[in-house]
Design an enzyme around this catalytic site. Structure first.
Site, short mmCIF file in Angstrom:
data_model
loop_
_atom_site.label_atom_id
_atom_site.label_comp_id
_atom_site.label_asym_id
_atom_site.label_seq_id
_atom_site.Cartn_x
_atom_site.Cartn_y
_atom_site.Cartn_z
N HIS A 83 37.40 -4.90 -12.65
CA HIS A 83 36.84 -6.04 -11.93
C HIS A 83 35.77 -6.64 -12.85
CE1 HIS A 83 34.82 -8.53 -9.13
NE2 HIS A 83 33.77 -7.74 -9.01
N ASN A 114 33.28 -16.11 -12.87
CA ASN A 114 33.50 -15.18 -11.78
C ASN A 114 34.49 -15.74 -10.76
OD1 ASN A 114 33.09 -13.14 -9.93
ND2 ASN A 114 30.87 -13.38 -9.83
N THR A 133 26.48 -16.06 -13.79
CA THR A 133 27.66 -15.27 -13.38
C THR A 133 28.44 -15.96 -12.25
OG1 THR A 133 26.46 -13.88 -11.78
CG2 THR A 133 26.49 -13.12 -14.04
N CYS A 143 34.48 -8.51 -3.41
CA CYS A 143 35.51 -8.71 -4.44
C CYS A 143 36.69 -7.74 -4.31
CB CYS A 143 34.88 -8.60 -5.82
SG CYS A 143 33.57 -9.79 -6.05
N SER A 157 23.59 -3.42 -8.56
CA SER A 157 25.02 -3.60 -8.37
C SER A 157 25.80 -3.03 -9.56
CB SER A 157 25.33 -5.08 -8.19
OG SER A 157 26.67 -5.25 -7.84
N LYS A 199 30.48 -2.12 -19.49
CA LYS A 199 29.63 -0.97 -19.14
C LYS A 199 30.46 0.17 -18.53
CE LYS A 199 25.39 -3.50 -18.62
NZ LYS A 199 24.12 -3.64 -17.95
N GLU A 225 35.85 -14.29 -0.15
CA GLU A 225 34.52 -14.18 0.44
C GLU A 225 33.86 -15.56 0.43
OE1 GLU A 225 31.65 -11.94 -2.02
OE2 GLU A 225 33.34 -11.47 -3.32
N ASP A 233 17.45 -17.71 -24.32
CA ASP A 233 18.17 -17.53 -25.59
C ASP A 233 19.67 -17.49 -25.29
OD1 ASP A 233 19.38 -16.61 -27.87
OD2 ASP A 233 18.11 -14.84 -28.13
N1 COA Z 1 20.53 -11.43 -26.94
C1 COA Z 1 21.49 -10.55 -26.55
N2 COA Z 1 21.43 -9.86 -25.37
C2 COA Z 1 20.38 -10.09 -24.57
C3 COA Z 1 19.35 -10.99 -24.93
C4 COA Z 1 19.45 -11.67 -26.17
N3 COA Z 1 18.54 -12.54 -26.57
N4 COA Z 1 18.44 -11.00 -23.92
C5 COA Z 1 18.88 -10.14 -22.96
N5 COA Z 1 20.05 -9.59 -23.36
C6 COA Z 1 20.88 -8.64 -22.62
C7 COA Z 1 20.09 -7.55 -21.93
O1 COA Z 1 19.77 -6.50 -22.84
C8 COA Z 1 21.05 -7.15 -20.84
O2 COA Z 1 22.05 -6.33 -21.38
P1 COA Z 1 22.39 -4.93 -20.69
O3 COA Z 1 22.79 -5.25 -19.27
O4 COA Z 1 23.50 -4.37 -21.52
O5 COA Z 1 21.16 -4.12 -20.72
C9 COA Z 1 21.73 -8.45 -20.47
O6 COA Z 1 21.50 -9.34 -21.56
C10 COA Z 1 21.17 -9.10 -19.22
O7 COA Z 1 19.80 -9.14 -19.32
P2 COA Z 1 18.87 -8.91 -18.06
O8 COA Z 1 17.47 -8.96 -18.49
O9 COA Z 1 19.34 -7.68 -17.34
O10 COA Z 1 19.27 -10.23 -17.25
P3 COA Z 1 18.85 -10.73 -15.85
O11 COA Z 1 17.63 -10.11 -15.32
O12 COA Z 1 18.85 -12.22 -15.99
O13 COA Z 1 20.05 -10.28 -14.89
C11 COA Z 1 22.25 -10.05 -13.99
C12 COA Z 1 21.41 -10.29 -15.26
C13 COA Z 1 23.69 -9.87 -14.41
C14 COA Z 1 21.77 -8.77 -13.31
C15 COA Z 1 22.10 -11.29 -13.07
O14 COA Z 1 22.71 -12.36 -13.69
C16 COA Z 1 22.70 -11.08 -11.71
O15 COA Z 1 22.09 -10.52 -10.82
N6 COA Z 1 23.94 -11.54 -11.50
C17 COA Z 1 24.68 -11.29 -10.29
C18 COA Z 1 25.50 -10.06 -10.55
C19 COA Z 1 26.05 -9.41 -9.31
O16 COA Z 1 25.38 -8.85 -8.52
N7 COA Z 1 27.33 -9.48 -9.16
C20 COA Z 1 28.04 -8.74 -8.16
C21 COA Z 1 28.87 -7.89 -8.94
S1 COA Z 1 30.14 -7.04 -8.16
#
Ligand code: COA
Length: 384
Positions: free
Chosen positions: A233, A275, A152, A111, A201, A242, A79, A29
């Site tokens: 960041h 990112n 991301t 980062c 994370s 968040k 990195e 979605d």
């Molecule tokens: N409409 C609106 N929001 C929706 C949705 C929809 N149809 N479906 C899901 N969402 C929201 C979820 O509620 C969630 O929000 P929340 O985090 O506020 O709870 C968000 O979208 C992501 O959904 P989630 O099920 O957690 O997604 P995912 O399992 O695909 O994982 C990440 C998302 C970000 C964890 C993943 O992309 C990832 O691991 N990225 C790498 C991030 C990282 O480690 N970066 C290093 C950072 S320093």
């Protein structure tokens, strides 16, 4: 002596993908990606671009002959390094035509690298007030096609000149930091893509922010009312949201509304690019400076590098800062990008240059590019 960011430059690759199209291609979605993750577009670099070429481009957009003469330090935070031994900074010497009498190196801590560079530059200028330092963040964020982290990804670079009497952002020299051995995100030397425990994370990031914000308030006897803006960041924009939400319980509704409004201005560029890893916080700063900042504003900056290091520091936006930023150039650079289809992005993503590669310059549309790999050595050129 006042020390901080005197100039800030930027580079984003010329192609991008649309996040709604990515969602459709992955049978997700689109609201999950645009609202749940908080992204709209994602920058895609060409195979002849890397951390070196993007760093050269962002620095080239701000460096004058006068700056080059005054430089004493060059640090690249990345990195996405192209060599385990030679630093990205050393490759830049020819591309940017820098004088030899400078100290240069690369910093890696996920980062956090650019912030480590910025603080080292602060110390350097404190001891060498007539010198300037160039700090560059340059990264390609890669998680892999069809992975949860794909949405991301992103790429780009931010360059900053640090000097005394800075004309953009004065650092307060007020800072709190922490380090903990955490397995939230890593990229072993054999892998081109990162491994992440994404949700974990997020939790660590938010916990680091809360810990450091409490520490900062106690150490310097301040509250959120002493700052007009909090910059985070932002590997993807939901992450900063968040952290900001944790402040809501301790401030008035009006204050939280203002902080949220300013945060929205700081994430505009990230929504469009994605990112930048270590450049993400500074892309947020640039977005805020261009879209909403006011002279003399006191801002807080939260830096986080998985693994994990966090730092929260404060700074003050300088009078006349707008004159130091070429807003039209930056906005044009973003607007003039070309959209790639998802299959074309996937094709580009999978290209991997091997030893013996010779890049045809007539197919290059960036000023700095990887021209060849000979005897396993990467060679770079600047288009005439
Ligand atoms: N409409 C609106 N929001 C929706 C949705 C929809 N149809 N479906 C899901 N969402 C929201 C979820 O509620 C969630 O929000 P929340 O985090 O506020 O709870 C968000 O979208 C992501 O959904 P989630 O099920 O957690 O997604 P995912 O399992 O695909 O994982 C990440 C998302 C970000 C964890 C993943 O992309 C990832 O691991 N990225 C790498 C991030 C990282 O480690 N970066 C290093 C950072 S320093």
């Amino acid at each position: 002596m006042s020390i901080g960011i005197d100039k800030i430059g930027f580079y984003v690759p010329k192609e991008y993908i649309d996040i709604v199209e990515l969602a459709q291609a992955r049978d997700v979605d689109p609201n999950k990606f645009t609202i749940g993750i908080g992204q709209d577009k994602q920058a895609v670099p060409e195979p002849y671009q890397d951390a070196v070429t993007m760093a050269a481009s962002s620095a080239d957009s701000i460096l004058t002959a006068e700056d080059k003469k005054d430089l004493g330090l060059l640090i690249v935070g990345t990195e996405s390094s192209v060599d385990e031994s030679k630093s990205t900074a050393a490759f830049l010497m020819d591309l940017l035509e820098l004088p030899e009498d400078i100290r240069s190196y690369e910093i890696k801590q996920a980062c956090f690298g650019a912030t480590a560079g910025l603080q080292a530059a602060y110390d350097f200028v404190s001891l060498n007030p007539d010198k300037k330092a160039l700090v560059i963040a340059s990264d390609i964020a890669r998680y892999g096609i069809k992975t949860p982290g794909e949405v991301t990804q992103g790429a780009g670079s931010v360059a900053m000149i640090i000097s005394q009497n800075p004309r953009i952002l004065k650092l307060d020299h007020k800072s709190v930091y922490m380090t903990r051995n955490v397995g939230d995100f890593w990229r072993p030397t054999f892998s081109k893509t990162a491994f992440a425990r994404g949700k974990y994370s997020n939790e660590v990031y938010v916990e680091f922010f809360e810990t450091l914000w409490n520490k900062y308030q106690t150490k310097y006897d301040v509250t959120a009312d002493d700052f007009s803006t909090m910059l985070f960041h932002i590997p993807y924009t939901k992450m900063g949201t968040k952290a900001l939400r944790t402040v809501e319980k301790s401030v008035s509704a009006d204050k939280y509304k203002k902080l949220t409004k300013h945060y929205q201005e700081s994430i505009k560029f990230s929504r469009e690019i994605g990112n930048l890893y270590t450049g993400s916080l500074y892309l947020g700063l640039l977005s805020y400076l261009i879209n909403a900042a006011q002279e003399n504003e006191k801002v807080l900056l939260f830096s986080y590098g998985s693994g994990a290091v966090g730092e929260l520091y404060s700074a003050e936006i300088q009078p006349g800062f707008e004159k130091m930023i070429d807003k039209n150039l930056i906005l044009d650079e973003m607007k003039s990008r070309q959209k790639l289809s998802i299959p074309d992005y996937e094709k580009i993503y999978q290209v991997e240059y091997k030893n013996g590669t010779m890049v045809d310059p007539s197919e290059v549309d960036t000023k700095f590019y990887l021209s060849a790999i000979k005897e396993n050595e990467r060679l770079y050129k600047k288009l005439k």
